[in-house]
Design an enzyme around this catalytic site. Structure first.
Site, PDB file in Angstrom:
ATOM      1  N   CYS A 159       0.837  -1.203   0.000  1.00 33.74           N
ATOM      2  CA  CYS A 159       0.000   0.000   0.000  1.00 33.74           C
ATOM      3  C   CYS A 159       0.870   1.251   0.000  1.00 33.74           C
ATOM      4  O   CYS A 159       0.551   2.245  -0.667  1.00 33.74           O
ATOM      5  CB  CYS A 159      -0.947  -0.012   1.189  1.00 33.74           C
ATOM      6  SG  CYS A 159      -0.137  -0.122   2.811  1.00 33.74           S
ATOM      7  N   HIS A 186       1.828   4.760   9.907  1.00 34.38           N
ATOM      8  CA  HIS A 186       0.891   3.721   9.461  1.00 34.38           C
ATOM      9  C   HIS A 186      -0.066   3.344  10.589  1.00 34.38           C
ATOM     10  O   HIS A 186       0.338   3.159  11.742  1.00 34.38           O
ATOM     11  CB  HIS A 186       1.674   2.481   9.021  1.00 34.38           C
ATOM     12  CG  HIS A 186       0.910   1.579   8.105  1.00 34.38           C
ATOM     13  ND1 HIS A 186      -0.181   0.843   8.522  1.00 34.38           N
ATOM     14  CD2 HIS A 186       1.062   1.293   6.789  1.00 34.38           C
ATOM     15  CE1 HIS A 186      -0.655   0.143   7.509  1.00 34.38           C
ATOM     16  NE2 HIS A 186       0.069   0.408   6.443  1.00 34.38           N
ATOM     17  N   ARG A 241       4.144   2.834  13.479  1.00 34.23           N
ATOM     18  CA  ARG A 241       2.722   2.515  13.647  1.00 34.23           C
ATOM     19  C   ARG A 241       2.116   3.494  14.655  1.00 34.23           C
ATOM     20  O   ARG A 241       2.694   3.750  15.720  1.00 34.23           O
ATOM     21  CB  ARG A 241       2.545   1.081  14.151  1.00 34.23           C
ATOM     22  CG  ARG A 241       3.126   0.013  13.220  1.00 34.23           C
ATOM     23  CD  ARG A 241       2.188  -0.369  12.101  1.00 34.23           C
ATOM     24  NE  ARG A 241       2.816  -1.353  11.219  1.00 34.23           N
ATOM     25  CZ  ARG A 241       2.811  -2.666  11.434  1.00 34.23           C
ATOM     26  NH1 ARG A 241       2.196  -3.157  12.504  1.00 34.23           N
ATOM     27  NH2 ARG A 241       3.398  -3.481  10.573  1.00 34.23           N
TER      28      ARG A 241
END
Length: 342
Positions: A159, A186, A241
């Site tokens: 992605c 992310h 993240r």
């Protein structure tokens, strides 16, 4: 539907379910037909998670179950529960293309197991471990024209690669790129636990996904160089993240080969968005990440965040729905590829 491309989904997790939903929200549902899902979970759970999604909402159609099948808007989709590809009769099902979304396989020897089990062609929802592990790695809008009838194992890249490569390609063509550093912010993924626990060999991923920002490894630099080999050795990347369910961003720091202003960069990318509708979008509105949930574009350039430090040092912010945008690109690749091998 007798002449439709017959598709199976192997691994019905986040991307597998988004792929099915993206198809049913698209006009392509009249030319592409999902006929089989292989997922170890039980049928009742598969149906439930197809109907109700905490990120993308309630399925817009009707989902029922039959004998070993999911029924979506009146169309039956056979369901099997094998844990390995050899346990599925792909040939007997009459599948033209398997969408591999389990995330369990990265090497050629594993992909070949699908072919040996009767699968005609495989489209993978992640990069191969190396370029040689697949016949072609595709970023739609960049190199999908290379798809042909001879290929049997194709990767849809990642992605993040789908999001950043179209932008870097535009920048390199217009201004040239000396070096680039990419930081991906992310959303959480299912390789992270809700609370600290013995969950992963990467110790950072043993920590609660929803309480911290967590640095993780990334192969994005290698992914970019696979499509833009002229930048080999000049791309670095890291990933963090962040505790949100969906939508990610990439902070791009790029050294240009010639002078450019923020206005010139934004004009370039806004024109690219107009020329590639559905792939690149451009906005200068004061956004938060939630604005891009269920956005089908590969990337949305946030022109309000473009900065220049000196004549050749630029900083950009790119948004993307890491689930929905990616699933829509898999759909595009499946549709385009099918016209080359049928």
């Amino acid at each position: 539907m007798s002449s439709s491309l017959r598709i199976a989904i192997n691994g019905y997790g986040r991307i597998g379910r988004c792929f099915l939903r993206a198809l049913y929200e698209s006009p392509l549902k009249n030319t592409l037909q999902i006929v089989s899902i292989n997922e170890p979970a039980d049928l009742a759970t598969i149906a439930y998670l197809s109907r109700f999604d905490s990120t993308h909402g309630v399925f817009p159609g009707k989902i029922e179950t039959g004998a070993d099948c999911l029924i979506v808007d009146g169309r039956k989709i056979g369901v099997t529960h094998a844990c390995v590809p050899e346990e599925v009769d792909w040939k007997g099902i009459g599948v033209d293309l398997v969408i591999e979304c389990s995330g369990c396989y990265t090497q050629r020897q594993d992909f070949d197991r699908f072919l040996e089990a009767g699968c005609e062609r495989l489209l993978i929802s992640q990069p191969g471990r190396s370029a040689q592990d697949v016949d072609l790695t595709v970023v739609y809008g960049i190199n999908h024209g290379e798809l042909g009838g001879d290929q049997r194992i194709v990767s849809n890249a990642s992605c993040t690669t789908n999001a950043v490569v179209p932008v870097l390609d535009q920048l390199h063509r217009a201004f040239g790129i000396g070096h680039v550093f990419l930081t991906t912010l992310h959303s959480v993924m299912n390789d992270q636990p809700l609370i600290d626990g013995y969950h992963h060999s990467d110790l950072r991923r043993t920590r609660s996904a929803m309480q911290s920002m967590i640095p993780v490894g990334t192969g994005l630099a290698q992914g970019v160089e696979r499509f833009l080999p002229q930048l080999a050795g000049r791309v670095q990347a890291k990933a963090i993240r962040v505790p949100i369910l969906n939508v990610s961003a990439i902070d791009v720091v790029v050294e240009l080969a010639c002078d450019a202003t923020a206005r010139e960069i934004n004009l370039l990318l806004s024109e690219a968005a107009a020329a590639q509708p559905g792939l690149i979008a451009y906005s200068v509105d004061p956004h938060a990440s939630i604005d891009f949930s269920h956005n089908p574009h590969s990337v949305i350039v946030d022109g309000s965040q473009t900065r220049i430090n000196g004549p050749r040092f630029a900083n950009l912010l790119l948004w993307f729905d890491n689930e929905w945008g990616y699933a829509n690109r898999m759909l595009d690749v499946a549709n385009y590829w099918s016209k080359r091998f049928r």
